[in-house]
Design a protein around this motif. Structure first.
Motif, PDB file in Angstrom:
ATOM      1  N   PHE A 155       4.891 -13.035  -3.091  1.00 43.77           N
ATOM      2  CA  PHE A 155       4.845 -11.623  -2.338  1.00 43.77           C
ATOM      3  C   PHE A 155       3.830 -10.884  -2.724  1.00 43.77           C
ATOM      4  CE2 PHE A 155       5.967  -7.709  -0.493  1.00 43.77           C
ATOM      5  CZ  PHE A 155       6.605  -8.029   0.807  1.00 43.77           C
ATOM      6  N   ILE A 156       3.673 -10.722  -3.877  1.00 44.29           N
ATOM      7  CA  ILE A 156       2.725  -9.509  -4.287  1.00 44.29           C
ATOM      8  C   ILE A 156       0.991 -10.212  -4.483  1.00 44.29           C
ATOM      9  CG2 ILE A 156       1.930  -8.284  -6.384  1.00 44.29           C
ATOM     10  CD1 ILE A 156       4.993  -7.855  -7.114  1.00 44.29           C
ATOM     11  N   SER A 157       1.045 -11.435  -4.516  1.00 43.11           N
ATOM     12  CA  SER A 157      -0.218 -12.012  -4.482  1.00 43.11           C
ATOM     13  C   SER A 157      -0.957 -12.490  -3.087  1.00 43.11           C
ATOM     14  CB  SER A 157      -0.017 -13.027  -5.280  1.00 43.11           C
ATOM     15  OG  SER A 157       0.857 -14.384  -4.803  1.00 43.11           O
ATOM     16  N   ARG A 158      -0.082 -12.022  -1.994  1.00 40.88           N
ATOM     17  CA  ARG A 158      -0.449 -12.018  -0.803  1.00 40.88           C
ATOM     18  C   ARG A 158      -1.683 -11.040  -0.558  1.00 40.88           C
ATOM     19  NH1 ARG A 158       4.464 -12.427   3.029  1.00 40.88           N
ATOM     20  NH2 ARG A 158       2.960 -12.828   4.759  1.00 40.88           N
ATOM     21  N   PRO A 159      -2.728 -11.675   0.362  1.00 39.16           N
ATOM     22  CA  PRO A 159      -3.888 -10.585   0.450  1.00 39.16           C
ATOM     23  C   PRO A 159      -3.338  -9.331   1.277  1.00 39.16           C
ATOM     24  CG  PRO A 159      -3.819 -12.468   2.048  1.00 39.16           C
ATOM     25  CD  PRO A 159      -2.943 -12.910   1.000  1.00 39.16           C
ATOM     26  N   SER A 160      -4.137  -8.164   1.031  1.00 41.40           N
ATOM     27  CA  SER A 160      -3.556  -6.900   1.499  1.00 41.40           C
ATOM     28  C   SER A 160      -3.607  -6.980   3.047  1.00 41.40           C
ATOM     29  CB  SER A 160      -4.494  -5.766   1.072  1.00 41.40           C
ATOM     30  OG  SER A 160      -4.420  -5.716  -0.372  1.00 41.40           O
ATOM     31  N   SER A 161      -4.518  -7.957   3.806  1.00 39.41           N
ATOM     32  CA  SER A 161      -4.585  -7.930   4.943  1.00 39.41           C
ATOM     33  C   SER A 161      -3.262  -8.400   5.750  1.00 39.41           C
ATOM     34  CB  SER A 161      -5.618  -8.894   5.285  1.00 39.41           C
ATOM     35  OG  SER A 161      -5.478 -10.202   4.994  1.00 39.41           O
ATOM     36  N   GLU A 162      -2.363  -9.043   5.004  1.00 39.92           N
ATOM     37  CA  GLU A 162      -1.365  -9.737   5.392  1.00 39.92           C
ATOM     38  C   GLU A 162       0.121  -8.703   5.126  1.00 39.92           C
ATOM     39  OE1 GLU A 162      -0.473 -13.862   4.423  1.00 39.92           O
ATOM     40  OE2 GLU A 162      -2.377 -14.416   5.005  1.00 39.92           O
ATOM     41  N   VAL A 163      -0.070  -8.159   3.821  1.00 36.51           N
ATOM     42  CA  VAL A 163       0.865  -7.351   3.265  1.00 36.51           C
ATOM     43  C   VAL A 163       0.143  -6.231   2.565  1.00 36.51           C
ATOM     44  CG1 VAL A 163       2.923  -7.131   1.550  1.00 36.51           C
ATOM     45  CG2 VAL A 163       2.464  -9.590   2.598  1.00 36.51           C
ATOM     46  N   HIS A 164       0.667  -5.063   3.135  1.00 39.91           N
ATOM     47  CA  HIS A 164      -0.025  -3.853   2.689  1.00 39.91           C
ATOM     48  C   HIS A 164       0.512  -3.319   1.198  1.00 39.91           C
ATOM     49  CE1 HIS A 164      -1.307   0.595   2.705  1.00 39.91           C
ATOM     50  NE2 HIS A 164      -2.224   0.122   3.478  1.00 39.91           N
ATOM     51  N   ILE A 165      -0.586  -2.730   0.450  1.00 39.55           N
ATOM     52  CA  ILE A 165      -0.058  -2.458  -0.809  1.00 39.55           C
ATOM     53  C   ILE A 165       1.088  -1.489  -0.880  1.00 39.55           C
ATOM     54  CG2 ILE A 165      -1.759  -0.524  -0.778  1.00 39.55           C
ATOM     55  CD1 ILE A 165      -1.082  -2.613  -3.923  1.00 39.55           C
ATOM     56  N   GLU A 166       1.342  -0.756   0.041  1.00 40.67           N
ATOM     57  CA  GLU A 166       2.509   0.279   0.137  1.00 40.67           C
ATOM     58  C   GLU A 166       4.023  -0.726   0.283  1.00 40.67           C
ATOM     59  OE1 GLU A 166       3.957   3.138   3.551  1.00 40.67           O
ATOM     60  OE2 GLU A 166       2.408   4.010   2.523  1.00 40.67           O
ATOM     61  N   LYS A 167       3.769  -1.742   1.119  1.00 40.23           N
ATOM     62  CA  LYS A 167       4.980  -2.598   1.096  1.00 40.23           C
ATOM     63  C   LYS A 167       5.216  -3.254  -0.067  1.00 40.23           C
ATOM     64  CE  LYS A 167       6.636  -6.211   4.429  1.00 40.23           C
ATOM     65  NZ  LYS A 167       6.449  -6.828   5.380  1.00 40.23           N
ATOM     66  N   LYS A 168       4.054  -3.667  -0.835  1.00 36.75           N
ATOM     67  CA  LYS A 168       4.312  -4.389  -1.998  1.00 36.75           C
ATOM     68  C   LYS A 168       4.885  -3.800  -3.069  1.00 36.75           C
ATOM     69  CE  LYS A 168       0.147  -7.823  -1.420  1.00 36.75           C
ATOM     70  NZ  LYS A 168      -1.160  -7.871  -2.069  1.00 36.75           N
ATOM     71  N   LEU A 169       4.595  -2.229  -3.162  1.00 35.53           N
ATOM     72  CA  LEU A 169       5.250  -1.481  -4.085  1.00 35.53           C
ATOM     73  C   LEU A 169       6.715  -1.168  -3.840  1.00 35.53           C
ATOM     74  CD1 LEU A 169       2.462   1.446  -4.251  1.00 35.53           C
ATOM     75  CD2 LEU A 169       3.067  -0.552  -6.042  1.00 35.53           C
TER      76      LEU A 169
END
Length: 383
Positions: A155-169
Motif C-alpha cells: 500500500f505504501i509503496s504505490r506511487p503518489s499518483s494512485e495513493v496520496h501521501i495523506e492517505k498513506k499516513l
C-alpha cells in the motif's frame, strides 16, 4: 520383548525348515561333517551319500532363514524403539497443568500439553514449530502480522499518483496499530514460558498492543467520517488518545497481567472499544442512518465490533474448554478463537476503511457535498 522375538523367530523357522530336519541344528550338522573321513569318496563308501548333502543343504537353509527372519523382524523392532524415544521426548517436552510453576498458571481448564519453564530464547523460538497449548496462538497472530506487513508495504509503496501521501499516513496508522498488536501477541505467546521476568514484560506489551490496535483503527474512521470538521476530529482523537494511554498505563501494572484479573482485562478493552464506537454513533446521528450505511460503511464497523466482542467474551468466559476440560488443550480453545476473531476483525476493518476512503473521494467530493441538504436531518431520526 526378547522372549516374544525368540518365539516368533522359532515359529517362523519351524515353518521354513523341512519336518525331517527340524531336530537338526547347525552344530550337529557341522560335527557330523567334520567326523566324516575326508579320504573316503562319498559315492563308494558312504552308505547314505545324500545324507550329508541333505544335512549341508538344511544347514544352509537354516542359516539363510535365520538371517532373513532377523532382517525382517529388525525393522519393526527398530521402529518401536524409535517411537519410544520420540514418545519420551514429547512427554518430557510438555507437562500437565498441575506440574506448572505458579507464574505459568493461567487456565486450569487446559489440562495437558503445556510447555515447562524454558529459560532459553532459542528453545522458546524453536517451540513455535512444536505442538503444545500455545502453538495455534502463536501461528494465528504470526500469520496475521506477516499479512499486514506485506499489505502495508504494498500500500505504501504505490506511487503518489494512485495513493496520496495523506492517505498513506492515515492508513499507515492502522497498519502500525495492527502490526504492533499482532507482533506483541506473537512474541508474548512464544516467550512467556522463558522466565517470570520475561513473561511479565511481554504480557504488558501484549495488552499495550491491543490499545495500539484500537487507536490505529479509530484514526482512519475519524479522518474520513468527519472529513470537513477539524475540531470534531481533534476532540475525538484527544478523547480516544487519553483512553488509550490509560489502558497502556493500566496494562503496565504487574497485577493486571495475572490470571485473577482475566475478566477485568476483557472488560477494560471492551469498554475502550465501546468508547471508540461513540464517534461513529455521532456520525450516524449527524448524517443519517441511510447515509451512514450507504456511504459511511458503518455495516463493516458493526461487524468488526461484533467480532471483537464475541472473541473477548469467549476469552473471558474460557469457552469451550470450560465445558469439557482437557478436550481443547491443543485445538479450539478460547484464546485461539479470540485470536482468530481479532485477525478476521482487523481484515474486515481494513476493507471497511478502504470502502470509506473510496466513498470520500467518489461520493463525498468536497465538504459542501458532505454537508448538503441531501443528508437526513437529526430531527427525522429522532421522530
Amino acid at each position: 520383548m526378547d522372549c516374544s522375538y525368540k518365539k516368533i523367530k522359532d515359529q517362523l523357522l519351524s515353518d521354513i525348515i523341512p519336518v525331517n530336519d527340524r531336530d537338526l541344528n547347525e552344530q550337529t550338522i557341522r560335527q557330523r561333517l567334520l567326523t566324516r573321513p575326508r579320504s573316503e569318496p562319498s559315492f563308494s563308501i558312504d552308505p547314505e551319500p545324500n545324507n550329508y548333502q541333505r544335512h549341508l543343504s538344511a544347514s544352509n537353509l537354516y542359516d539363510q532363514a535365520d538371517d532373513l527372519i532377523d532382517t525382517v523382524l529388525e525393522v519393526p523392532t527398530k521402529c518401536v524403539e524409535q517411537a519410544k524415544e520420540v514418545g519420551k521426548r514429547v512427554v518430557q517436552y510438555v507437562v500437565d497443568h498441575s506440574h506448572l510453576p505458579q507464574w505459568l498458571l493461567d487456565n486450569e481448564f487446559l489440562i495437558s500439553g503445556h510447555r515447562p519453564p524454558m529459560p532459553s530464547f532459542k528453545k522458546c523460538f524453536a517451540s513455535i514449530f512444536r505442538l503444545h497449548t500455545e502453538t495455534v496462538n502463536i501461528w494465528t497472530h504470526l500469520l496475521g502480522t506477516l499479512f499486514f506487513i506485506i499489505t502495508a508495504i504494498y500500500f505504501i509503496s504505490r506511487p503518489s499518483s494512485e495513493v496520496h501521501i495523506e492517505k498513506k499516513l492515515i492508513f499507515g496508522a492502522f497498519f502500525l496499530g495492527a502490526i504492533l498488536c499482532l507482533l506483541c501477541s506473537t512474541l508474548y505467546h512464544t516467550l512467556y514460558c522463558h522466565s517470570p521476568k520475561i513473561s511479565k514484560f511481554f504480557s504488558k506489551l501484549d495488552y499495550c498492543g491491543i490499545a495500539f490496535l484500537i487507536i490505529g483503527s479509530i484514526i482512519p474512521l475519524l479522518y474520513y467520517q468527519f472529513y470537513c470538521e477539524f475540531g470534531t476530529k481533534v476532540a475525538y482523537l484527544t478523547f480516544i488518545g487519553v483512553l488509550g494511554i490509560g489502558c497502556i498505563v493500566v496494562s503496565m501494572w504487574d497485577k493486571f497481567s495475572s490470571a485473577h484479573y482475566r475478566i477485568y482485562r476483557a472488560l477494560l478493552f471492551i469498554t475502550f472499544g465501546v468508547f471508540g464506537f461513540i464517534p461513529s454513533c455521532h456520525y450516524m446521528i449527524q448524517f443519517g442512518v441511510e447515509h451512514a450505511f450507504k456511504v459511511g460503511a458503518i455495516q463493516y464497523l458493526l461487524l468488526v465490533a461484533a467480532l471483537y466482542l464475541i472473541g473477548a467474551c469467549l476469552y473471558a468466559a474460557r469457552i469451550p474448554e470450560r465445558l469439557a476440560p482437557g478436550l481443547f488443550d491443543i485445538w479450539f480453545q478460547s484464546h485461539q478463537l479470540f485470536h482468530v476473531f481479532v485477525v478476521v476483525a482487523a481484515c474486515v476493518h481494513y476493507y471497511g476503511i478502504c470502502v470509506l476512503s473510496h466513498n470520500q473521494t467518489t461520493v463525498f467530493g468536497d465538504c459542501r457535498n458532505i454537508l448538503s441538504s441531501n443528508t437526513v436531518p437529526i430531527a427525522s431520526i429522532i421522530s
